[in-house]
Design an enzyme around this catalytic site. Structure first.
Site, mmCIF file in Angstrom:
data_model
loop_
_atom_site.group_PDB
_atom_site.id
_atom_site.type_symbol
_atom_site.label_atom_id
_atom_site.label_comp_id
_atom_site.label_asym_id
_atom_site.label_seq_id
_atom_site.Cartn_x
_atom_site.Cartn_y
_atom_site.Cartn_z
ATOM 1 N N SER A 1 0.842 -1.197 0.000
ATOM 2 C CA SER A 1 0.000 0.000 0.000
ATOM 3 C C SER A 1 0.876 1.246 0.000
ATOM 4 O O SER A 1 2.025 1.220 0.475
ATOM 5 C CB SER A 1 -0.901 0.015 1.241
ATOM 6 O OG SER A 1 -1.545 1.267 1.393
ATOM 7 N N TYR B 1 -0.130 -0.308 10.664
ATOM 8 C CA TYR B 1 -0.492 -0.687 9.298
ATOM 9 C C TYR B 1 0.623 -0.288 8.341
ATOM 10 O O TYR B 1 1.034 -1.078 7.480
ATOM 11 C CB TYR B 1 -1.802 -0.021 8.895
ATOM 12 C CG TYR B 1 -2.277 -0.390 7.507
ATOM 13 C CD1 TYR B 1 -2.666 -1.701 7.212
ATOM 14 C CD2 TYR B 1 -2.343 0.549 6.481
ATOM 15 C CE1 TYR B 1 -3.109 -2.052 5.945
ATOM 16 C CE2 TYR B 1 -2.778 0.211 5.214
ATOM 17 C CZ TYR B 1 -3.165 -1.087 4.945
ATOM 18 O OH TYR B 1 -3.588 -1.439 3.683
#
Length: 323
Positions: free
Chosen positions: A163, A189
């Protein structure tokens, strides 16, 4: 809707090939499974929730049959919980015993900005699932990926969905599991997605060092997508964040749009000889400097082996500790 929606235009067929996709009962994983199925692949849907995965497989079959698609492949649902090292080992043993080949491994499953929690083995949930889970899965499947029996010259591919959030991540090797500092869901994350890129980079280096030329690796940013990954938003940040997320959804990509770079890295001939790179919008992109740090990539590999219970001299290409 979404912005910057590049489409994978490859018409490559996958007849006779086997692909494994993690976390593909919904979102971009499900779209990827459908794409491979339409190309004729034997698609192994590796999912934690068997009921949802079975329903997803039925949905894919019905949609393709309704469209009149010819030469479809096969869909197989197998249980895999990426937050459990035991589940990963059980899954990989089943696959190695059952399957004659693995042509494509798509490390797609994961969790995003969830409330602070631990995996079954005591790892921070996002690092444990998004990185360590896929690390162990890939390492244990590598002998089968490397030594598949077929006559095609096309390399097998390992594709890991990272990501752009890796830009918010740092590798804190003294506290990978967030036990010594205040927990940040976004920070955790970001760290897990940075780890995805570093793992891909180091795996490519080790493959090259071992003179293994029939396996290529890819990491990618799929785009900001309206999927179930945002399901933890309310629990982590409250009602206001959930409201804002909902208001912005019209700007986000659909799962169909978000799956394009995954599909590109998995099948397109234009990138079949590239390895260890990072992609977005079906093109090579430059990740952050931290994601290019070779020392961090090597250290992450070593630390990951320890965390998943494998010896430092573990040979991922043979599945043993032989020198």
């Amino acid at each position: 809707m979404g912005f910057f929606n590049t489409v994978c235009t490859s018409t490559v067929k996958l007849t006779g090939k086997t692909a494994i996709i993690t976390g593909c009962n919904t979102g971009i994983g499900k779209v990827t499974a459908q794409d491979f199925y339409k190309r004729g692949a034997r698609v192994i849907m590796a999912c934690r929730n068997q009921e949802k995965a079975t329903k997803a497989a039925q949905d894919i079959k019905q949609k393709c049959e309704h469209e009149g698609t010819c030469n479809l492949g096969e869909l197989i649902v197998d249980e895999l919980d990426l937050s459990s090292l035991k589940s990963i080992r059980q899954f990989t043993k089943k696959i190695i015993d059952r399957e004659s080949r693995i042509d494509i491994l798509v490390n797609n499953g994961g969790v995003m900005t969830c409330p602070e929690s631990k995996t079954e083995d005591g790892f921070e949930m996002q690092f444990g699932t998004n990185h360590l889970g896929h690390f162990l899965l890939t390492i244990l499947l590598l002998p089968k990926i490397v030594h598949r029996n077929f006559e095609s010259s096309d390399p097998s591919r390992i594709v890991t969905v990272s990501s752009v959030a890796h830009e918010r991540g740092t590798m804190n090797f003294e506290d990978l599991n967030w036990e010594k500092r205040k927990y940040s869901a976004i920070g955790a994350y970001g760290q897990s997605k940075l780890a995805n890129i570093l793992f891909t980079k180091e795996l490519a280096r080790r493959l090259k060092e071992a003179n293994i030329n029939n396996v290529t690796t890819y990491s990618l940013h799929p785009g900001v997508i309206a999927t179930e990954l945002g399901r933890h938003m309310k629990d982590t940040y409250g009602v206001i964040a959930t409201f804002v997320w909902g208001m912005l959804k019209w700007l986000l990509k659909t799962p169909e749009q978000g799956a394009q770079t995954t599909i590109y890295c998995s099948v397109d001939e234009k990138c079949k000889h590239e390895s260890g790179l990072y992609y977005a919008e079906c093109n090579v992109k430059t990740p952050t400097k931290l994601a290019q740090n070779q020392e961090d990539a090597e250290r992450l590999w070593t630390e990951s082996l320890k965390l998943v219970g494998l010896p430092e001299n573990f040979d991922p290409f043979r599945g043993d500790t032989s020198s």
